[in-house]
Motif scaffolding. Structure first.
Motif, PDB file in Angstrom:
ATOM      1  N   ARG A  64       0.853  -1.169   0.000  1.00 33.60           N
ATOM      2  CA  ARG A  64       0.000   0.000   0.000  1.00 33.60           C
ATOM      3  C   ARG A  64       0.895   1.228   0.000  1.00 33.60           C
ATOM      4  O   ARG A  64       1.830   1.306   0.795  1.00 33.60           O
ATOM      5  CB  ARG A  64      -0.875   0.033   1.244  1.00 33.60           C
ATOM      6  CG  ARG A  64      -1.871  -1.094   1.300  1.00 33.60           C
ATOM      7  CD  ARG A  64      -3.005  -0.691   2.218  1.00 33.60           C
ATOM      8  NE  ARG A  64      -3.876  -1.789   2.497  1.00 33.60           N
ATOM      9  CZ  ARG A  64      -4.924  -2.127   1.758  1.00 33.60           C
ATOM     10  NH1 ARG A  64      -5.207  -1.457   0.684  1.00 33.60           N
ATOM     11  NH2 ARG A  64      -5.686  -3.140   2.096  1.00 33.60           N
ATOM     12  N   PRO A  65       0.598   2.183  -0.857  1.00 31.19           N
ATOM     13  CA  PRO A  65       1.376   3.424  -0.812  1.00 31.19           C
ATOM     14  C   PRO A  65       1.229   4.080   0.559  1.00 31.19           C
ATOM     15  O   PRO A  65       0.143   4.090   1.139  1.00 31.19           O
ATOM     16  CB  PRO A  65       0.737   4.284  -1.900  1.00 31.19           C
ATOM     17  CG  PRO A  65      -0.010   3.333  -2.775  1.00 31.19           C
ATOM     18  CD  PRO A  65      -0.395   2.174  -1.900  1.00 31.19           C
ATOM     19  N   ASP A  66       2.323   4.580   1.088  1.00 35.26           N
ATOM     20  CA  ASP A  66       2.306   5.198   2.413  1.00 35.26           C
ATOM     21  C   ASP A  66       1.544   6.515   2.442  1.00 35.26           C
ATOM     22  O   ASP A  66       1.171   6.982   3.508  1.00 35.26           O
ATOM     23  CB  ASP A  66       3.732   5.444   2.907  1.00 35.26           C
ATOM     24  CG  ASP A  66       4.461   4.145   3.197  1.00 35.26           C
ATOM     25  OD1 ASP A  66       3.793   3.146   3.510  1.00 35.26           O
ATOM     26  OD2 ASP A  66       5.702   4.148   3.093  1.00 35.26           O
ATOM     27  N   ASP A  67       1.324   7.102   1.302  1.00 34.95           N
ATOM     28  CA  ASP A  67       0.752   8.443   1.291  1.00 34.95           C
ATOM     29  C   ASP A  67      -0.745   8.492   0.995  1.00 34.95           C
ATOM     30  O   ASP A  67      -1.278   9.551   0.713  1.00 34.95           O
ATOM     31  CB  ASP A  67       1.514   9.320   0.296  1.00 34.95           C
ATOM     32  CG  ASP A  67       1.442   8.776  -1.124  1.00 34.95           C
ATOM     33  OD1 ASP A  67       1.102   7.586  -1.295  1.00 34.95           O
ATOM     34  OD2 ASP A  67       1.729   9.542  -2.050  1.00 34.95           O
ATOM     35  N   ILE A  68      -1.452   7.350   1.045  1.00 35.45           N
ATOM     36  CA  ILE A  68      -2.900   7.395   0.853  1.00 35.45           C
ATOM     37  C   ILE A  68      -3.611   6.788   2.052  1.00 35.45           C
ATOM     38  O   ILE A  68      -3.088   5.915   2.733  1.00 35.45           O
ATOM     39  CB  ILE A  68      -3.364   6.698  -0.444  1.00 35.45           C
ATOM     40  CG1 ILE A  68      -3.161   5.188  -0.360  1.00 35.45           C
ATOM     41  CG2 ILE A  68      -2.701   7.275  -1.662  1.00 35.45           C
ATOM     42  CD1 ILE A  68      -3.900   4.426  -1.425  1.00 35.45           C
ATOM     43  N   LEU A  69      -4.810   7.269   2.279  1.00 35.86           N
ATOM     44  CA  LEU A  69      -5.667   6.699   3.321  1.00 35.86           C
ATOM     45  C   LEU A  69      -6.399   5.505   2.731  1.00 35.86           C
ATOM     46  O   LEU A  69      -6.919   5.581   1.611  1.00 35.86           O
ATOM     47  CB  LEU A  69      -6.663   7.740   3.810  1.00 35.86           C
ATOM     48  CG  LEU A  69      -6.062   8.973   4.475  1.00 35.86           C
ATOM     49  CD1 LEU A  69      -7.146   9.996   4.795  1.00 35.86           C
ATOM     50  CD2 LEU A  69      -5.316   8.581   5.744  1.00 35.86           C
ATOM     51  N   PHE A  70      -6.454   4.422   3.464  1.00 37.78           N
ATOM     52  CA  PHE A  70      -7.132   3.228   2.986  1.00 37.78           C
ATOM     53  C   PHE A  70      -7.970   2.620   4.103  1.00 37.78           C
ATOM     54  O   PHE A  70      -7.724   2.865   5.284  1.00 37.78           O
ATOM     55  CB  PHE A  70      -6.135   2.198   2.434  1.00 37.78           C
ATOM     56  CG  PHE A  70      -5.155   1.696   3.461  1.00 37.78           C
ATOM     57  CD1 PHE A  70      -5.441   0.569   4.213  1.00 37.78           C
ATOM     58  CD2 PHE A  70      -3.962   2.355   3.678  1.00 37.78           C
ATOM     59  CE1 PHE A  70      -4.548   0.112   5.166  1.00 37.78           C
ATOM     60  CE2 PHE A  70      -3.061   1.900   4.626  1.00 37.78           C
ATOM     61  CZ  PHE A  70      -3.353   0.771   5.371  1.00 37.78           C
ATOM     62  N   VAL A  71      -8.949   1.830   3.709  1.00 43.49           N
ATOM     63  CA  VAL A  71      -9.816   1.154   4.672  1.00 43.49           C
ATOM     64  C   VAL A  71      -9.202  -0.204   4.985  1.00 43.49           C
ATOM     65  O   VAL A  71      -8.913  -0.991   4.090  1.00 43.49           O
ATOM     66  CB  VAL A  71     -11.245   0.982   4.112  1.00 43.49           C
ATOM     67  CG1 VAL A  71     -12.110   0.199   5.092  1.00 43.49           C
ATOM     68  CG2 VAL A  71     -11.859   2.340   3.809  1.00 43.49           C
ATOM     69  N   THR A 125     -13.915  -1.309  -3.116  1.00 40.80           N
ATOM     70  CA  THR A 125     -13.860  -0.533  -4.354  1.00 40.80           C
ATOM     71  C   THR A 125     -13.029   0.729  -4.169  1.00 40.80           C
ATOM     72  O   THR A 125     -12.182   1.062  -5.002  1.00 40.80           O
ATOM     73  CB  THR A 125     -15.296  -0.177  -4.809  1.00 40.80           C
ATOM     74  OG1 THR A 125     -16.025  -1.399  -4.988  1.00 40.80           O
ATOM     75  CG2 THR A 125     -15.279   0.604  -6.106  1.00 40.80           C
ATOM     76  N   TYR A 126     -13.263   1.429  -3.056  1.00 37.54           N
ATOM     77  CA  TYR A 126     -12.484   2.640  -2.767  1.00 37.54           C
ATOM     78  C   TYR A 126     -10.991   2.309  -2.705  1.00 37.54           C
ATOM     79  O   TYR A 126     -10.163   2.991  -3.308  1.00 37.54           O
ATOM     80  CB  TYR A 126     -12.942   3.280  -1.453  1.00 37.54           C
ATOM     81  CG  TYR A 126     -11.928   4.273  -0.942  1.00 37.54           C
ATOM     82  CD1 TYR A 126     -11.895   5.567  -1.436  1.00 37.54           C
ATOM     83  CD2 TYR A 126     -10.961   3.881  -0.022  1.00 37.54           C
ATOM     84  CE1 TYR A 126     -10.917   6.463  -1.016  1.00 37.54           C
ATOM     85  CE2 TYR A 126      -9.991   4.769   0.409  1.00 37.54           C
ATOM     86  CZ  TYR A 126      -9.978   6.055  -0.092  1.00 37.54           C
ATOM     87  OH  TYR A 126      -9.001   6.939   0.311  1.00 37.54           O
ATOM     88  N   LEU A 157      -9.530   1.726  -6.199  1.00 34.95           N
ATOM     89  CA  LEU A 157      -9.431   2.952  -7.002  1.00 34.95           C
ATOM     90  C   LEU A 157      -8.397   3.926  -6.444  1.00 34.95           C
ATOM     91  O   LEU A 157      -7.623   4.520  -7.197  1.00 34.95           O
ATOM     92  CB  LEU A 157     -10.800   3.617  -7.105  1.00 34.95           C
ATOM     93  CG  LEU A 157     -11.853   2.820  -7.883  1.00 34.95           C
ATOM     94  CD1 LEU A 157     -13.221   3.468  -7.731  1.00 34.95           C
ATOM     95  CD2 LEU A 157     -11.464   2.690  -9.338  1.00 34.95           C
ATOM     96  N   ALA A 158      -8.366   4.084  -5.131  1.00 36.31           N
ATOM     97  CA  ALA A 158      -7.374   4.976  -4.516  1.00 36.31           C
ATOM     98  C   ALA A 158      -5.961   4.456  -4.774  1.00 36.31           C
ATOM     99  O   ALA A 158      -5.047   5.233  -5.053  1.00 36.31           O
ATOM    100  CB  ALA A 158      -7.637   5.108  -3.021  1.00 36.31           C
ATOM    101  N   GLY A 159      -5.782   3.149  -4.697  1.00 30.20           N
ATOM    102  CA  GLY A 159      -4.481   2.550  -4.954  1.00 30.20           C
ATOM    103  C   GLY A 159      -4.013   2.748  -6.386  1.00 30.20           C
ATOM    104  O   GLY A 159      -2.813   2.739  -6.661  1.00 30.20           O
TER     105      GLY A 159
END
Length: 125
Positions: free
Chosen positions: A7-14, A105-106, A109-111
């Motif tokens: 996971r990229p360190d700079d995005i918020l994920f669930v 889904t989020y 797409l965010a990734g």
């Protein structure tokens, strides 16, 4: 073959979804909220998909999405047509699903680096 989740360190994920809470990175959120890859907007004043109308569209569009993913709780509930039409008039896609599907889904797409906004509806405690 080894598989690993990156996971990229700079995005918020669930990370996790339950009926009354959603974990974003390592924080449990228990009230409805909006989520983009860069920010979480807590205390979104919606506790039921039936509450959504045209007046709620602007808060989501202010986050400049190319797509909105609406999580309506433990089951999929379609909001009023006026709410849905507000996005279509602006050329912004909207998908409605239960919170678990919306989270998956989020995250996908965010990734991918997409400008996605997820709106999660959680019932009042």
């Amino acid at each position: 073959m080894d598989l690993s989740l990156e996971r990229p360190d700079d995005i918020l994920f669930v990370r996790r979804v339950s009926e009354h809470a959603i974990t974003v990175v390592d924080r449990d959120l228990t009230g409805s909220f909006l989520l983009t890859p860069r920010q979480a907007v807590e205390n979104w004043p919606v506790t039921d998909a039936g509450m959504l109308d045209a007046s709620h569209v602007d808060a989501l569009l202010a986050l400049e999405p190319e797509l909105v993913v609406l999580g309506t709780g433990s089951r999929q509930v379609f909001p009023a047509a006026a709410f849905m039409a507000g996005f279509l008039r602006k050329g912004v896609g909207i998908e409605v699903m239960d919170n678990a599907a919306a989270a998956r889904t989020y995250d996908l797409l965010a990734g991918e680096g997409r400008h996605v906004v997820a709106a999660f509806i959680l019932p009042e405690a």
